[in-house]
Design a protein around this motif. Structure first.
Motif, PDB file in Angstrom:
ATOM      1  N   ASN A 158      31.037  -8.860  38.637  1.00  0.00           N
ATOM      2  CA  ASN A 158      32.398  -9.407  38.719  1.00  0.00           C
ATOM      3  C   ASN A 158      32.628 -10.591  37.786  1.00  0.00           C
ATOM      4  OD1 ASN A 158      33.370  -7.615  40.768  1.00  0.00           O
ATOM      5  ND2 ASN A 158      32.179  -8.760  42.264  1.00  0.00           N
ATOM      6  N   ALA A 159      31.628 -10.949  37.004  1.00  0.00           N
ATOM      7  CA  ALA A 159      31.788 -12.085  36.098  1.00  0.00           C
ATOM      8  C   ALA A 159      32.774 -11.758  34.984  1.00  0.00           C
ATOM      9  CB  ALA A 159      30.441 -12.468  35.491  1.00  0.00           C
ATOM     10  N   GLY A 160      33.684 -12.675  34.718  1.00  0.00           N
ATOM     11  CA  GLY A 160      34.532 -12.542  33.542  1.00  0.00           C
ATOM     12  C   GLY A 160      33.729 -12.936  32.318  1.00  0.00           C
ATOM     13  N   ILE A 161      33.928 -12.250  31.207  1.00  0.00           N
ATOM     14  CA  ILE A 161      33.151 -12.557  30.012  1.00  0.00           C
ATOM     15  C   ILE A 161      34.053 -12.675  28.790  1.00  0.00           C
ATOM     16  CG2 ILE A 161      30.950 -11.596  30.783  1.00  0.00           C
ATOM     17  CD1 ILE A 161      31.633  -8.990  29.395  1.00  0.00           C
ATOM     18  N   ILE A 162      33.748 -13.678  27.983  1.00  0.00           N
ATOM     19  CA  ILE A 162      34.383 -13.862  26.681  1.00  0.00           C
ATOM     20  C   ILE A 162      33.253 -14.051  25.684  1.00  0.00           C
ATOM     21  CG2 ILE A 162      35.874 -15.312  25.257  1.00  0.00           C
ATOM     22  CD1 ILE A 162      37.362 -16.133  27.782  1.00  0.00           C
ATOM     23  N   ALA A 163      33.260 -13.255  24.627  1.00  0.00           N
ATOM     24  CA  ALA A 163      32.180 -13.316  23.648  1.00  0.00           C
ATOM     25  C   ALA A 163      32.733 -13.594  22.260  1.00  0.00           C
ATOM     26  CB  ALA A 163      31.387 -12.015  23.646  1.00  0.00           C
ATOM     27  N   LEU A 164      32.200 -14.621  21.625  1.00  0.00           N
ATOM     28  CA  LEU A 164      32.526 -14.882  20.232  1.00  0.00           C
ATOM     29  C   LEU A 164      31.770 -13.886  19.350  1.00  0.00           C
ATOM     30  CD1 LEU A 164      33.240 -17.580  21.723  1.00  0.00           C
ATOM     31  CD2 LEU A 164      32.624 -18.753  19.616  1.00  0.00           C
ATOM     32  N   THR A 165      32.120 -13.841  18.103  1.00  0.00           N
ATOM     33  CA  THR A 165      31.367 -13.019  17.148  1.00  0.00           C
ATOM     34  C   THR A 165      30.641 -13.931  16.168  1.00  0.00           C
ATOM     35  OG1 THR A 165      33.379 -12.801  15.806  1.00  0.00           O
ATOM     36  CG2 THR A 165      32.872 -11.010  17.334  1.00  0.00           C
ATOM     37  N   GLY A 166      30.196 -15.082  16.669  1.00  0.00           N
ATOM     38  CA  GLY A 166      29.473 -16.048  15.853  1.00  0.00           C
ATOM     39  C   GLY A 166      29.817 -17.450  16.287  1.00  0.00           C
ATOM     40  N   ALA A 167      28.856 -18.361  16.153  1.00  0.00           N
ATOM     41  CA  ALA A 167      29.038 -19.731  16.654  1.00  0.00           C
ATOM     42  C   ALA A 167      30.146 -20.486  15.941  1.00  0.00           C
ATOM     43  CB  ALA A 167      27.715 -20.491  16.524  1.00  0.00           C
ATOM     44  N   THR A 168      30.429 -20.123  14.707  1.00  0.00           N
ATOM     45  CA  THR A 168      31.455 -20.863  13.949  1.00  0.00           C
ATOM     46  C   THR A 168      32.861 -20.343  14.229  1.00  0.00           C
ATOM     47  OG1 THR A 168      31.230 -19.369  12.042  1.00  0.00           O
ATOM     48  CG2 THR A 168      29.804 -21.315  12.100  1.00  0.00           C
ATOM     49  N   LYS A 169      32.981 -19.249  14.960  1.00  0.00           N
ATOM     50  CA  LYS A 169      34.284 -18.611  15.140  1.00  0.00           C
ATOM     51  C   LYS A 169      34.896 -19.013  16.477  1.00  0.00           C
ATOM     52  CE  LYS A 169      33.125 -14.781  12.108  1.00  0.00           C
ATOM     53  NZ  LYS A 169      33.038 -13.313  11.917  1.00  0.00           N
ATOM     54  N   THR A 170      35.308 -20.260  16.565  1.00  0.00           N
ATOM     55  CA  THR A 170      35.872 -20.766  17.814  1.00  0.00           C
ATOM     56  C   THR A 170      37.390 -20.954  17.756  1.00  0.00           C
ATOM     57  OG1 THR A 170      35.445 -23.052  17.118  1.00  0.00           O
ATOM     58  CG2 THR A 170      33.728 -21.955  18.431  1.00  0.00           C
ATOM     59  N   ILE A 190      31.724 -17.967  28.705  1.00  0.00           N
ATOM     60  CA  ILE A 190      32.053 -17.936  27.270  1.00  0.00           C
ATOM     61  C   ILE A 190      30.742 -18.032  26.508  1.00  0.00           C
ATOM     62  CG2 ILE A 190      33.370 -18.983  25.399  1.00  0.00           C
ATOM     63  CD1 ILE A 190      35.198 -20.233  27.496  1.00  0.00           C
ATOM     64  N   SER A 191      30.398 -16.979  25.788  1.00  0.00           N
ATOM     65  CA  SER A 191      29.101 -16.924  25.115  1.00  0.00           C
ATOM     66  C   SER A 191      29.282 -16.658  23.624  1.00  0.00           C
ATOM     67  CB  SER A 191      28.208 -15.856  25.740  1.00  0.00           C
ATOM     68  OG  SER A 191      28.780 -14.581  25.538  1.00  0.00           O
ATOM     69  N   GLU A 192      28.141 -16.655  22.932  1.00  0.00           N
ATOM     70  CA  GLU A 192      28.175 -16.584  21.469  1.00  0.00           C
ATOM     71  C   GLU A 192      28.187 -15.161  20.941  1.00  0.00           C
ATOM     72  OE1 GLU A 192      25.443 -18.432  17.912  1.00  0.00           O
ATOM     73  OE2 GLU A 192      25.854 -19.679  19.667  1.00  0.00           O
ATOM     74  N   SER A 193      27.763 -14.195  21.750  1.00  0.00           N
ATOM     75  CA  SER A 193      27.732 -12.809  21.299  1.00  0.00           C
ATOM     76  C   SER A 193      28.007 -11.884  22.471  1.00  0.00           C
ATOM     77  CB  SER A 193      26.374 -12.467  20.682  1.00  0.00           C
ATOM     78  OG  SER A 193      25.400 -12.286  21.699  1.00  0.00           O
ATOM     79  N   ILE A 194      28.351 -10.641  22.166  1.00  0.00           N
ATOM     80  CA  ILE A 194      28.664  -9.694  23.228  1.00  0.00           C
ATOM     81  C   ILE A 194      27.422  -9.339  24.042  1.00  0.00           C
ATOM     82  CG2 ILE A 194      28.388  -7.645  21.762  1.00  0.00           C
ATOM     83  CD1 ILE A 194      30.810  -6.470  23.342  1.00  0.00           C
ATOM     84  N   ASP A 209      38.710 -11.975  16.697  1.00  0.00           N
ATOM     85  CA  ASP A 209      37.270 -12.107  16.451  1.00  0.00           C
ATOM     86  C   ASP A 209      36.514 -12.525  17.712  1.00  0.00           C
ATOM     87  OD1 ASP A 209      37.918 -14.760  16.707  1.00  0.00           O
ATOM     88  OD2 ASP A 209      37.444 -15.319  14.645  1.00  0.00           O
ATOM     89  N   PHE A 210      37.052 -12.161  18.870  1.00  0.00           N
ATOM     90  CA  PHE A 210      36.315 -12.379  20.111  1.00  0.00           C
ATOM     91  C   PHE A 210      36.586 -11.213  21.053  1.00  0.00           C
ATOM     92  CE2 PHE A 210      40.452 -14.330  20.828  1.00  0.00           C
ATOM     93  CZ  PHE A 210      40.788 -13.961  22.119  1.00  0.00           C
ATOM     94  N   PHE A 211      35.644 -11.010  21.964  1.00  0.00           N
ATOM     95  CA  PHE A 211      35.734  -9.940  22.949  1.00  0.00           C
ATOM     96  C   PHE A 211      35.995 -10.564  24.320  1.00  0.00           C
ATOM     97  CE2 PHE A 211      33.655  -7.630  26.348  1.00  0.00           C
ATOM     98  CZ  PHE A 211      34.168  -6.353  26.195  1.00  0.00           C
ATOM     99  N   MET A 212      36.831  -9.918  25.130  1.00  0.00           N
ATOM    100  CA  MET A 212      37.149 -10.476  26.441  1.00  0.00           C
ATOM    101  C   MET A 212      37.297  -9.359  27.469  1.00  0.00           C
ATOM    102  SD  MET A 212      40.194 -13.131  27.499  1.00  0.00           S
ATOM    103  CE  MET A 212      41.510 -12.008  27.066  1.00  0.00           C
ATOM    104  N   ASP A 213      36.677  -9.551  28.628  1.00  0.00           N
ATOM    105  CA  ASP A 213      36.836  -8.629  29.748  1.00  0.00           C
ATOM    106  C   ASP A 213      36.730  -9.447  31.033  1.00  0.00           C
ATOM    107  OD1 ASP A 213      36.958  -5.726  30.691  1.00  0.00           O
ATOM    108  OD2 ASP A 213      35.222  -6.486  31.788  1.00  0.00           O
ATOM    109  N   ILE A 214      37.862  -9.646  31.702  1.00  0.00           N
ATOM    110  CA  ILE A 214      37.902 -10.497  32.895  1.00  0.00           C
ATOM    111  C   ILE A 214      38.478  -9.702  34.062  1.00  0.00           C
ATOM    112  CG2 ILE A 214      38.763 -12.652  33.903  1.00  0.00           C
ATOM    113  CD1 ILE A 214      38.996 -13.786  31.106  1.00  0.00           C
TER     114      ILE A 214
END
Length: 346
Positions: free
Chosen positions: A238-250, A222-226, A208-213
Motif C-alpha cells: 500500500n506504499a505510495g511511490i515516487i521515483a526519480l530517473t536520477g539524483a539531479t532530476k528534481t 520518494i526515491s532515486e530510481s524505480i 522524468d519521474f514515475f508515480m504510483d500512489i
C-alpha cells in the motif's frame, strides 16, 4: 456498491489499458486483477469474456462490473488522441508512439518472464507486475527500436549493446501517453551503465519521474530510481511511490509536489535517496520544497543498513533490517494519526 445495482460500468480505451490499470496477472484461462471497488488483488476476468470482472471477496465486496472500450469513434484511438494533443508529431511518429504503447502494455500482461517470475533484484513477480515489461530476446528489442526510430531520431536496432536491454519500464504523462522508457538488462547484468533512458515523445518536455500512489496510501516514498521505489512496494503493497530517473532530476517532481500539495495533505513523506553526495543534494532540494510549500503531514529520511547505500541494495542484502526500519517509520505514522484523532475529539 448496492446489491440492487450489481453492475458498474468501467470505461477503458482498449483491453491493454484495462489489463495494465487493473494490474492483471495471467492465470491461464483467466486474469486475477485489482478490484476497482475494494482495490484488493482478488478480482477475476475470464479471457473468453474480457468485458466482465468480478471481485472474488463475496463476503466483503463481491462487486461485479462491465468493461467498455472506446477504440472506435471520434478521437478515440490512441493515435487520434495523440494527434489532438501533440499536433507537431508526424503521422509516422504518432503511429510509432501508439504501436509502442500497445506493445509495452501487451508485454507487461502477456509475456512470460523467467527473470521477473523468479524475483528480479529481490522484487517478486507480484511487485513488478504492471510496471515492467520483459521483451526477453534481443530480436524483439531490435524490432521495437526499428519501429520507434522516428521517435528516437536514431536507429538503435543494429546496436547489440542496446538490444540486450530487454527490461522495459514505461513512464507515462498525466494524459496517459507514453513519455519515456527506462531500459535495463537481465540478459547481461554487467552492462554499464545499468540503466538507459529514452524519450519516446519528442514533441514535449516529457515527465522524468514515475508515480504510483494507491488511494488509501498513508506513506509516500520518494526515491532515486524505480527499482528503489519498488523495493518499498515489495515490503508494503500500500506504499505510495515516487521515483526519480536520477539524483539531479528534481525540478519536475518539486514542481509537481508544490502544484498538487493537496494530494499529499494526509501523507507521511519518506525521502529515500541514495546515500552518496548526489543523493544528499537531491534530498536537501526536495526537503526545501516540502518545507517551503508546506507539503504533506510530515516528512522523514530513510536510514539504510550499514554497508548499503540505496533501497534495492538494502532489500537484497538485508531484507529483514530493511523491513524493520520501514515498519518503525510506518508505526510512527500510525501513532501520529492516533494523536491527531484525539486532538479532534470533542
Amino acid at each position: 456498491m448496492s446489491k440492487s445495482n450489481p453492475y458498474k460500468k468501467l470505461v477503458f480505451q482498449n483491453i491493454e489499458d484495462a489489463l495494465s490499470d487493473l494490474n492483471a496477472e495471467d492465470k491461464g484461462r483467466y486474469f486475477i486483477c485489482n478490484c476497482p471497488e475494494c482495490n484488493q488483488h482478488e478480482a477475476f476476468m475470464y479471457k473468453n469474456n474480457t468485458r466482465f470482472i468480478q471481485c472474488n471477496r463475496e463476503n466483503h465486496c463481491g462487486s461485479r462490473m462491465m468493461l467498455e472500450f472506446y477504440e472506435k469513434g471520434d478521437m478515440s484511438t490512441y493515435e487520434q488522441r495523440v494527434e489532438k494533443q501533440y499536433p507537431d508529431l508526424t503521422t509516422e511518429q504518432r503511429q510509432a508512439l501508439g504501436w509502442s504503447h500497445r506493445v509495452f502494455s501487451y508485454a507487461k500482461n502477456y509475456f512470460k518472464s523467467e527473470a521477473l517470475d523468479n524475483g528480479y533484484r529481490g522484487l517478486s513477480k507480484q511487485t513488478t507486475r504492471g510496471f515492467v515489461a520483459d521483451l526477453q530476446h534481443e530480436a524483439i528489442v531490435q524490432h521495437v527500436f526499428q519501429k520507434a526510430k522516428t521517435l528516437l531520431n536514431k536507429d538503435y536496432s543494429n546496436n547489440s549493446w542496446m538490444c540486450k536491454r530487454n527490461l522495459i519500464f514505461p513512464l507515462y504523462g498525466e494524459d496517459r501517453t507514453l513519455d519515456r522508457v527506462l531500459l535495463r538488462s537481465s540478459i547481461d547484468e554487467n552492462l554499464d551503465p545499468k540503466e538507459i533512458q529514452l524519450i519516446f515523445n519528442p514533441s514535449k518536455e516529457t515527465r522524468d519521474f514515475f508515480m504510483d500512489i494507491p488511494q488509501d496510501a498513508k506513506n509516500v516514498v520518494i526515491s532515486e530510481s524505480i527499482l528503489d521505489a519498488l523495493s518499498f512496494r515489495e515490503i508494503d503493497e500500500n506504499a505510495g511511490i515516487i521515483a526519480l530517473t536520477g539524483a539531479t532530476k528534481t525540478r519536475q517532481i518539486n514542481d509537481y509536489l508544490a502544484e498538487h500539495k493537496e494530494q499529499f495533505a494526509d501523507k507521511q513523506l519518506l525521502i529515500a535517496m541514495d546515500d552518496d553526495q548526489a543523493g544528499w543534494k537531491a534530498t536537501r532540494d526536495i526537503v526545501n520544497t516540502i518545507e517551503e510549500a508546506g507539503i504533506g503531514r510530515d516528512w522523514s529520511t530513510f536510514a539504510y543498513s550499514p554497508g548499503t547505500k540505496d533501497a534495492n541494495e538494502n532489500l537484497q542484502q538485508n531484507r529483514k533490517a530493511f523491513t524493520k526500519t520501514y515498519e518503525q517509520m510506518a508505526a510512527r505514522t500510525k501513532q501520529h494519526e492516533r494523536v491527531m484523532d484525539l486532538e479532534h475529539e470533542p
